[in-house]
Write a protein that holds these residues in place. Structure first.
Motif, short mmCIF file in Angstrom:
data_model
loop_
_atom_site.label_atom_id
_atom_site.label_comp_id
_atom_site.label_asym_id
_atom_site.label_seq_id
_atom_site.Cartn_x
_atom_site.Cartn_y
_atom_site.Cartn_z
N HIS A 62 14.82 81.05 -2.20
CA HIS A 62 16.23 81.43 -2.04
C HIS A 62 17.00 80.30 -1.37
O HIS A 62 18.16 80.07 -1.67
N THR A 63 16.33 79.63 -0.45
CA THR A 63 16.92 78.46 0.20
C THR A 63 15.86 77.37 0.21
O THR A 63 14.67 77.64 0.14
N GLY A 64 16.29 76.14 0.26
CA GLY A 64 15.35 75.03 0.26
C GLY A 64 14.82 74.78 -1.15
O GLY A 64 15.30 75.35 -2.13
N SER A 65 13.83 73.91 -1.23
CA SER A 65 13.28 73.53 -2.53
C SER A 65 11.77 73.37 -2.45
O SER A 65 11.21 73.10 -1.39
N VAL A 66 11.12 73.52 -3.59
CA VAL A 66 9.69 73.30 -3.72
C VAL A 66 9.52 72.21 -4.77
O VAL A 66 10.08 72.29 -5.86
N TYR A 67 8.76 71.18 -4.41
CA TYR A 67 8.55 70.04 -5.30
C TYR A 67 7.07 69.88 -5.64
O TYR A 67 6.22 70.04 -4.76
N TRP A 68 6.79 69.55 -6.89
CA TRP A 68 5.46 69.14 -7.34
C TRP A 68 5.59 67.70 -7.80
O TRP A 68 6.37 67.41 -8.71
N ASN A 69 4.85 66.82 -7.20
CA ASN A 69 4.88 65.41 -7.59
C ASN A 69 6.31 64.89 -7.76
O ASN A 69 6.63 64.22 -8.75
N GLY A 70 7.17 65.24 -6.83
CA GLY A 70 8.55 64.77 -6.85
C GLY A 70 9.47 65.52 -7.79
O GLY A 70 10.63 65.15 -7.94
N CYS A 71 8.99 66.57 -8.42
CA CYS A 71 9.80 67.33 -9.38
C CYS A 71 10.11 68.72 -8.82
O CYS A 71 9.20 69.45 -8.44
N ASP A 72 11.38 69.05 -8.76
CA ASP A 72 11.80 70.37 -8.29
C ASP A 72 11.29 71.42 -9.29
O ASP A 72 11.59 71.35 -10.48
#
Length: 181
Positions: free
Chosen positions: A18-28
Motif C-alpha cells: 500500500h505504501t513503499g515498494s518491493v523490488y526484485w533485482n532492481g525491478c519494481d
C-alpha cells in the motif's frame, strides 16, 4: 502479529504494498505481470493443499509441460521417491481430498516437489517445519536443503533447527527486521 506473513506475501508478489515498494533485482514488482511472478516464485505455505487425484497430478498441478520423468527426478532429488515407491500404485496412487491418509511431512514433501520440478529461483516458505513430528521434520529438512541449493529463499520460522540453511538471519520485532548479531 508482527508482520511475517505480510512480508512473505509482499516478497513473493502475492500482495501489493500500500505504501513503499518491493523490488526484485532492481525491478519494481508492480511492473511485473502475475504470470512473470508465478514463473519465478515457489511458495510453500504452512498448509499444503492436496486435491483428490494421483501423486503425479498433485505435483504437476495440470501443467502439461511437466512430464512424469520430471516429477520422478524431482522426487528423487529431494528424497521423496522412497516413500512414493512404497505406495501401492506409486505415482499413480490416488490421494484423497486434502491429502487424507498423508502425514503433514508427506504433504510438505509434495509442496517441495511442486517447487523443485518447476525450478523456481526464488523460494518463499512459511514455517516449513511447523507441526511436524521428528521423522517428518528430518525428511522435510533434508528436502529443503536440496531445494534451496543455488536458490534465493525467504523463510519464516520459529524453529532454530532451520537457521543453518540461511546465509543471513533476521528477527522481526513489531514489524521491523533486525539482523541477527
Amino acid at each position: 502479529g508482527c508482520g511475517k506473513s505480510t512480508l512473505l506475501a509482499l516478497a513473493g508478489g502475492m500482495k501489493q504494498a500500500h505504501t513503499g515498494s518491493v523490488y526484485w533485482n532492481g525491478c519494481d514488482v508492480r511492473t511485473l505481470s502475475q504470470d512473470t511472478i508465478r514463473s519465478q516464485v515457489g511458495y510453500m505455505g504452512q498448509d499444503i493443499y492436496i486435491f483428490s487425484g494421483t501423486v503425479y497430478d498433485n505435483i504437476a498441478l495440470g501443467d502439461q509441460t511437466i512430464t512424469r520423468e520430471m516429477v520422478r527426478e524431482a522426487c528423487a532429488a529431494i528424497g521423496f521417491d522412497t516413500f512414493i515407491a512404497q505406495l501401492e500404485h506409486g505415482y499413480d496412487t490416488l490421494l484423497g481430498e486434502n491429502g487424507r491418509g498423508l502425514s503433514g511431512g508427506q504433504k510438505r514433501m509434495i509442496g517441495i516437489a511442486r517447487i523443485f520440478v518447476r525450478d523456481r529461483k526464488f523460494i518463499v516458505c512459511d514455517e516449513p517445519l511447523a507441526g511436524l513430528d521428528y521423522l517428518s521434520e528430518q525428511m522435510v529438512h533434508r528436502a529443503l536443503y536440496k531445494l534451496l541449493d543455488g536458490r534465493t529463499a525467504l523463510m519464516v520460522s520459529h524453529r532454530e533447527e532451520i537457521v543453518h540453511l540461511a546465509d543471513r538471519v533476521y528477527f522481526m520485532e513489531q514489524g521491523t527486521l533486525i539482523q541477527n548479531r
